[in-house]
Design a protein around this motif. Structure first.
Motif, PDB file in Angstrom:
ATOM      1  N   GLY A 107       0.773  -1.239   0.000  1.00 44.49           N
ATOM      2  CA  GLY A 107       0.000   0.000   0.000  1.00 44.49           C
ATOM      3  C   GLY A 107       0.799   1.280   0.000  1.00 44.49           C
ATOM      4  N   ASP A 108       2.125   1.192  -0.256  1.00 47.50           N
ATOM      5  CA  ASP A 108       2.891   2.434  -0.398  1.00 47.50           C
ATOM      6  C   ASP A 108       2.584   3.004  -1.772  1.00 47.50           C
ATOM      7  OD1 ASP A 108       4.766   4.409  -0.912  1.00 47.50           O
ATOM      8  OD2 ASP A 108       6.374   3.402   0.167  1.00 47.50           O
ATOM      9  N   LEU A 109       1.785   4.054  -1.803  1.00 48.39           N
ATOM     10  CA  LEU A 109       1.313   4.587  -3.083  1.00 48.39           C
ATOM     11  C   LEU A 109       2.392   5.382  -3.812  1.00 48.39           C
ATOM     12  CD1 LEU A 109      -2.263   5.834  -2.102  1.00 48.39           C
ATOM     13  CD2 LEU A 109      -1.517   3.540  -2.761  1.00 48.39           C
ATOM     14  N   GLU A 110       3.368   5.860  -3.066  1.00 53.12           N
ATOM     15  CA  GLU A 110       4.381   6.715  -3.690  1.00 53.12           C
ATOM     16  C   GLU A 110       5.547   5.905  -4.263  1.00 53.12           C
ATOM     17  OE1 GLU A 110       6.568  10.974  -2.647  1.00 53.12           O
ATOM     18  OE2 GLU A 110       5.816   9.735  -1.025  1.00 53.12           O
ATOM     19  N   PHE A 111       6.045   4.955  -3.482  1.00 55.89           N
ATOM     20  CA  PHE A 111       7.252   4.242  -3.920  1.00 55.89           C
ATOM     21  C   PHE A 111       7.068   2.732  -4.071  1.00 55.89           C
ATOM     22  CE2 PHE A 111       8.953   7.820  -1.226  1.00 55.89           C
ATOM     23  CZ  PHE A 111       9.330   8.621  -2.298  1.00 55.89           C
ATOM     24  N   GLY A 112       5.842   2.222  -3.883  1.00 52.14           N
ATOM     25  CA  GLY A 112       5.685   0.774  -3.848  1.00 52.14           C
ATOM     26  C   GLY A 112       4.743   0.218  -4.891  1.00 52.14           C
ATOM     27  N   ASN A 113       4.666   0.875  -6.041  1.00 52.24           N
ATOM     28  CA  ASN A 113       3.792   0.373  -7.091  1.00 52.24           C
ATOM     29  C   ASN A 113       4.625  -0.269  -8.192  1.00 52.24           C
ATOM     30  OD1 ASN A 113       1.995   0.681  -9.694  1.00 52.24           O
ATOM     31  ND2 ASN A 113       0.640   0.794  -7.930  1.00 52.24           N
ATOM     32  N   TYR A 119      13.233   0.711  -4.560  1.00 54.66           N
ATOM     33  CA  TYR A 119      13.665  -0.170  -3.472  1.00 54.66           C
ATOM     34  C   TYR A 119      14.331   0.582  -2.323  1.00 54.66           C
ATOM     35  CZ  TYR A 119      12.588  -4.152  -6.424  1.00 54.66           C
ATOM     36  OH  TYR A 119      11.936  -5.072  -7.187  1.00 54.66           O
ATOM     37  N   PHE A 120      14.822   1.765  -2.608  1.00 54.90           N
ATOM     38  CA  PHE A 120      15.502   2.527  -1.564  1.00 54.90           C
ATOM     39  C   PHE A 120      14.518   3.269  -0.664  1.00 54.90           C
ATOM     40  CE2 PHE A 120      18.638   2.080  -4.925  1.00 54.90           C
ATOM     41  CZ  PHE A 120      19.681   1.537  -4.201  1.00 54.90           C
ATOM     42  N   ARG A 121      13.346   3.563  -1.232  1.00 57.20           N
ATOM     43  CA  ARG A 121      12.422   4.394  -0.456  1.00 57.20           C
ATOM     44  C   ARG A 121      11.079   3.727  -0.167  1.00 57.20           C
ATOM     45  NH1 ARG A 121      12.718  10.314  -3.070  1.00 57.20           N
ATOM     46  NH2 ARG A 121      12.727   9.217  -5.060  1.00 57.20           N
ATOM     47  N   VAL A 122      10.901   2.503  -0.666  1.00 53.58           N
ATOM     48  CA  VAL A 122       9.604   1.861  -0.447  1.00 53.58           C
ATOM     49  C   VAL A 122       9.360   1.708   1.062  1.00 53.58           C
ATOM     50  CG1 VAL A 122      10.499  -0.519  -0.657  1.00 53.58           C
ATOM     51  CG2 VAL A 122       8.091  -0.048  -1.153  1.00 53.58           C
ATOM     52  N   GLY A 123       8.176   2.052   1.478  1.00 52.89           N
ATOM     53  CA  GLY A 123       7.833   2.031   2.902  1.00 52.89           C
ATOM     54  C   GLY A 123       7.843   3.416   3.516  1.00 52.89           C
ATOM     55  N   SER A 124       8.449   4.364   2.804  1.00 57.89           N
ATOM     56  CA  SER A 124       8.492   5.728   3.342  1.00 57.89           C
ATOM     57  C   SER A 124       7.563   6.671   2.554  1.00 57.89           C
ATOM     58  CB  SER A 124       9.919   6.274   3.302  1.00 57.89           C
ATOM     59  OG  SER A 124      10.336   6.395   1.949  1.00 57.89           O
TER      60      SER A 124
END
Lengths: 217, 240
Positions: A107-113, A119-124
């Motif tokens: 559900g990280d809409l910014e870095f997780g699609n 990969y460096f920012r997914v989750g933030s």
């Protein structure tokens, strides 16, 4: 005259053994390759939903997952979750954080699609709507299938990310905002890619789409 | 460069032990010990040694079962005096039990973490004053939750003119926890380190040795004022 040579008992056993080995190898090869082999398929038409307005349907590689949303427990959080679903924001979202047989996070809409995974920012990542307040329920039991909103170390930091539990986690009681419960298809989620050593998955699995039941009609 | 970053990332991820407790508390190698307590406290123990914090500067070791059995009822009895509402106000929910707790190579009784609502307790730290130590550490959470109520300047003004605390709690080797025969404004050597430790010492005596404290209050006006300072503010928090 050609003399017929009869196979000895030992040779017969060896022959049967080789045939069985070949069959077993084929079966295992296909069973292992097809991780979804033993996952039951769900037919939406056969299910009678008591509350059709609060049903979300997630499609993952191994099938359909049906989530009953819990607006009575967490009205604001469920409303927010439904907003993202209606917009199609979760389609292609990565299960980038997976604790094997325990928990999946996406559900990280910014870095997780799938379109833009970082990969460096997914989750933030953040949604455009910003964080909302926690809606903690001190009696809700976080059992297998429970869906909760992810938060940071502090409360009132929930946004778009959510987790789904694959087993009962009594420790989570009173710690997270509950937004739903998987009522069908938990098996399909157990097949999501995980790692033995770490909870962060490189090259993760993605959910294909997440829609409300009303969007299917 | 990018490959190096990925390798570093993989290496870092490999250090994380994935389980639901680590997911919630960011402390690896723990197991749940007691979850259903009336005041909502959840007790966890170290099943293996763990390291956390900036550059892994906090470390603590796995507990021996014998040590845990002996101490748990004592810890629970002491923490059961705090009710759910009070613990909620002071942001305490999780008690992590381990042994040989170190922060930056200094052995410590406990480490409170306000953000994670956690108190890590060293079960082997100072057996003699263990109960006092528990409440001492709880006070740090009270103080951290209400720094404006427990104003350090107002507290420091209760001391004799000219007295100066040390720059930090570990900036001196005078860390004794034995009570002074002649208190003269301070209950123990450790009280003289910094204001928050002084407050925590007074608080821990209020909870565990109030009879003795009452006697001291009668002959030491500074201790009298300090005890009043703490008591009045605790009441204030209770009424919030």
């Amino acid at each position: 005259m050609i003399k017929k040579i009869k196979a000895s008992t030992g040779e017969k056993i060896l022959f049967i053994f080789l045939i069985l080995l070949t069959i077993t190898s084929f079966v295992f090869f296909y069973a292992i390759k097809n991780k979804c082999l033993f996952v039951d398929k769900i037919d939406l038409k056969k299910i009678n939903f008591p509350n059709k307005n609060n049903i979300a349907i997630m499609n993952v590689e191994c099938g359909m997952v049906i989530i009953e949303l819990l607006p009575n427990l967490s009205p604001n959080s469920v409303e927010r979750f439904k907003f993202f679903i209606s917009n199609g924001d979760y389609d292609g979202s990565a299960f980038y954080r997976v604790i094997k047989n325990t928990l999946l996070q996406a559900g990280d809409l910014e870095f997780g699609n799938i379109e833009n995974i970082d990969y460096f920012r997914v989750g933030s990542g953040k949604s455009k709507l910003g964080p909302i307040n926690s809606e903690i329920n001190i009696t809700f039991e976080f059992n297998a299938g429970s869906v909760g909103l992810v938060r940071g170390d502090e409360f009132n930091t929930e946004d778009s990310e959510f987790f789904i539990l694959l087993k009962d986690v009594p420790l989570f009681k009173g710690e997270y905002t509950p937004i739903g419960k998987v009522i069908y298809g938990l098996d399909a989620l157990t097949k999501i890619k995980s790692s033995d050593k770490t909870e962060y998955v490189l090259r993760p699995d993605f959910l294909s789409d997440l829609k409300l039941l009303e969007q299917y009609n | 460069m990018r490959i190096l970053f990925i390798l570093l990332l993989i290496f870092q991820f490999n250090l994380l032990k994935a389980d639901e407790i680590n997911y919630l508390l960011k402390i690896p190698n723990l197991k749940t010990f007691s979850l259903n307590n009336k005041n909502g406290l959840k007790y966890l123990t170290a099943k293996k040694n763990f390291k956390i914090g900036v550059q892994s500067n906090i470390s603590c070791n796995k507990l021996g079962e014998k040590n845990l059995d002996n101490k748990f009822s004592l810890i629970k009895r002491n923490l059961d005096i705090y009710d759910y509402e009070f613990l909620k106000k002071i942001n305490l929910r999780f008690i992590v039990l381990c042994q040989n707790l170190y922060i930056s190579k200094i052995n410590t009784a406990g480490i409170p973490d306000l953000n994670k609502r956690t108190l890590i307790l060293d079960l082997k730290f100072n057996e003699k004053y263990f109960e006092r130590v528990i409440h001492h550490e709880v006070f740090h959470l009270i103080h951290d939750s209400f720094p404006e109520i427990f104003n350090e300047e107002a507290w420091s003004n209760l001391n004799k003119k000219g007295f100066k605390y040390a720059d930090c709690s570990t900036c001196t080797d005078k860390l004794g926890l034995d009570i002074y025969k002649n208190t003269d404004g301070f209950l123990t050597e450790y009280s003289k380190t910094i204001p928050s430790e002084d407050m925590a010492e007074v608080y821990s005596f209020l909870i565990t040795d109030n009879k003795n404290l009452e006697k001291i209050k009668k002959i030491d006006p500074i201790i009298f004022k300090k005890a009043e300072f703490i008591e009045s503010r605790i009441k204030k928090i209770n009424n919030l």
